[in-house]
Design a protein around this motif. Structure first.
Motif, short mmCIF file in Angstrom:
data_model
loop_
_atom_site.label_atom_id
_atom_site.label_comp_id
_atom_site.label_asym_id
_atom_site.label_seq_id
_atom_site.Cartn_x
_atom_site.Cartn_y
_atom_site.Cartn_z
N GLN A 23 -13.88 -0.85 6.13
CA GLN A 23 -12.51 -1.34 6.26
C GLN A 23 -11.61 -0.72 5.20
N THR A 24 -12.12 -0.61 3.99
CA THR A 24 -11.34 -0.04 2.90
C THR A 24 -11.05 1.43 3.16
N LEU A 25 -12.04 2.17 3.61
CA LEU A 25 -11.84 3.59 3.92
C LEU A 25 -10.84 3.76 5.07
N LEU A 26 -10.93 2.88 6.06
CA LEU A 26 -9.97 2.94 7.17
C LEU A 26 -8.55 2.66 6.68
N ALA A 27 -8.39 1.67 5.80
CA ALA A 27 -7.06 1.37 5.24
C ALA A 27 -6.55 2.53 4.41
N LEU A 28 -7.46 3.23 3.72
CA LEU A 28 -7.08 4.38 2.92
C LEU A 28 -6.52 5.51 3.77
N VAL A 29 -6.90 5.54 5.04
CA VAL A 29 -6.37 6.55 5.96
C VAL A 29 -5.16 6.01 6.73
N VAL A 30 -5.29 4.81 7.27
CA VAL A 30 -4.26 4.26 8.17
C VAL A 30 -2.95 3.96 7.43
N LEU A 31 -3.01 3.39 6.26
CA LEU A 31 -1.77 3.02 5.57
C LEU A 31 -0.92 4.23 5.20
N PRO A 32 -1.46 5.29 4.60
CA PRO A 32 -0.61 6.46 4.35
C PRO A 32 -0.10 7.12 5.64
N VAL A 33 -0.92 7.17 6.67
CA VAL A 33 -0.46 7.75 7.94
C VAL A 33 0.68 6.91 8.51
N THR A 34 0.55 5.59 8.43
CA THR A 34 1.61 4.70 8.89
C THR A 34 2.89 4.94 8.09
N TYR A 35 2.74 5.14 6.78
CA TYR A 35 3.91 5.41 5.94
C TYR A 35 4.62 6.69 6.37
N TRP A 36 3.84 7.73 6.63
CA TRP A 36 4.44 9.02 6.99
C TRP A 36 5.02 9.03 8.40
N LEU A 37 4.46 8.23 9.30
CA LEU A 37 4.91 8.27 10.70
C LEU A 37 5.98 7.24 11.04
N THR A 38 6.22 6.27 10.19
CA THR A 38 7.22 5.25 10.48
C THR A 38 8.26 5.22 9.38
N GLY A 39 9.40 4.67 9.72
CA GLY A 39 10.48 4.55 8.75
C GLY A 39 10.57 3.15 8.19
N PRO A 40 11.42 2.97 7.19
CA PRO A 40 11.58 1.65 6.58
C PRO A 40 12.06 0.57 7.55
N ARG A 41 12.75 0.95 8.62
CA ARG A 41 13.21 -0.06 9.58
C ARG A 41 12.06 -0.68 10.34
N GLU A 42 11.05 0.12 10.68
CA GLU A 42 9.88 -0.41 11.40
C GLU A 42 8.96 -1.16 10.43
N ASN A 43 8.69 -0.58 9.26
CA ASN A 43 7.87 -1.18 8.21
C ASN A 43 6.52 -1.70 8.75
N VAL A 44 5.86 -0.89 9.54
CA VAL A 44 4.57 -1.26 10.10
C VAL A 44 3.56 -1.38 8.97
N ASN A 45 2.73 -2.41 9.01
CA ASN A 45 1.70 -2.68 8.00
C ASN A 45 2.29 -2.89 6.61
N TRP A 46 3.58 -3.16 6.51
CA TRP A 46 4.26 -3.40 5.24
C TRP A 46 4.16 -2.22 4.29
N VAL A 47 4.10 -1.02 4.82
CA VAL A 47 3.93 0.16 3.96
C VAL A 47 5.20 0.54 3.21
#
Length: 92
Positions: A23-47
């Motif tokens: 789970q931790t390794l998945l979060a280490l990948v998913v959260l930065p990818v979410t940050y790069w692919l979404t903007g502050p208006r969407e704020n997916v996963n609170w990134v």
């Protein structure tokens, strides 16, 4: 009802003790990818901030703290509970 259902499933199917690491390794990948692919208006996963975009920290520092918080606050307590509580059926 969801937490009760999830605990019931773990007691029926068992708990894999490697789950916290994966789970931790998945979060280490998913959260930065979410940050790069979404903007502050969407704020997916609170990134970008908790509820709204944050400005107190540098974005990389906030993202690092968020990954640590997911691993230590969201994932670790259930991992410890499922690892050390005697549930009816447990798998390695």
């Amino acid at each position: 009802p969801l937490p009760v259902g999830l605990v019931w499933l773990v007691t029926r199917l068992g708990y894999d003790r490697r789950a916290w690491l994966y789970q931790t390794l998945l979060a280490l990948v998913v959260l930065p990818v979410t940050y790069w692919l979404t903007g502050p208006r969407e704020n997916v996963n609170w990134v970008h901030g908790l509820g709204r975009p944050q400005t107190a920290l540098a974005p990389w520092a906030y993202l690092t703290l968020l990954v640590l918080a997911f691993a230590l606050v969201l994932y670790l307590p259930p991992h410890l509970a499922f690892t050390y509580l005697p549930l009816s059926v447990m798998s390695s």
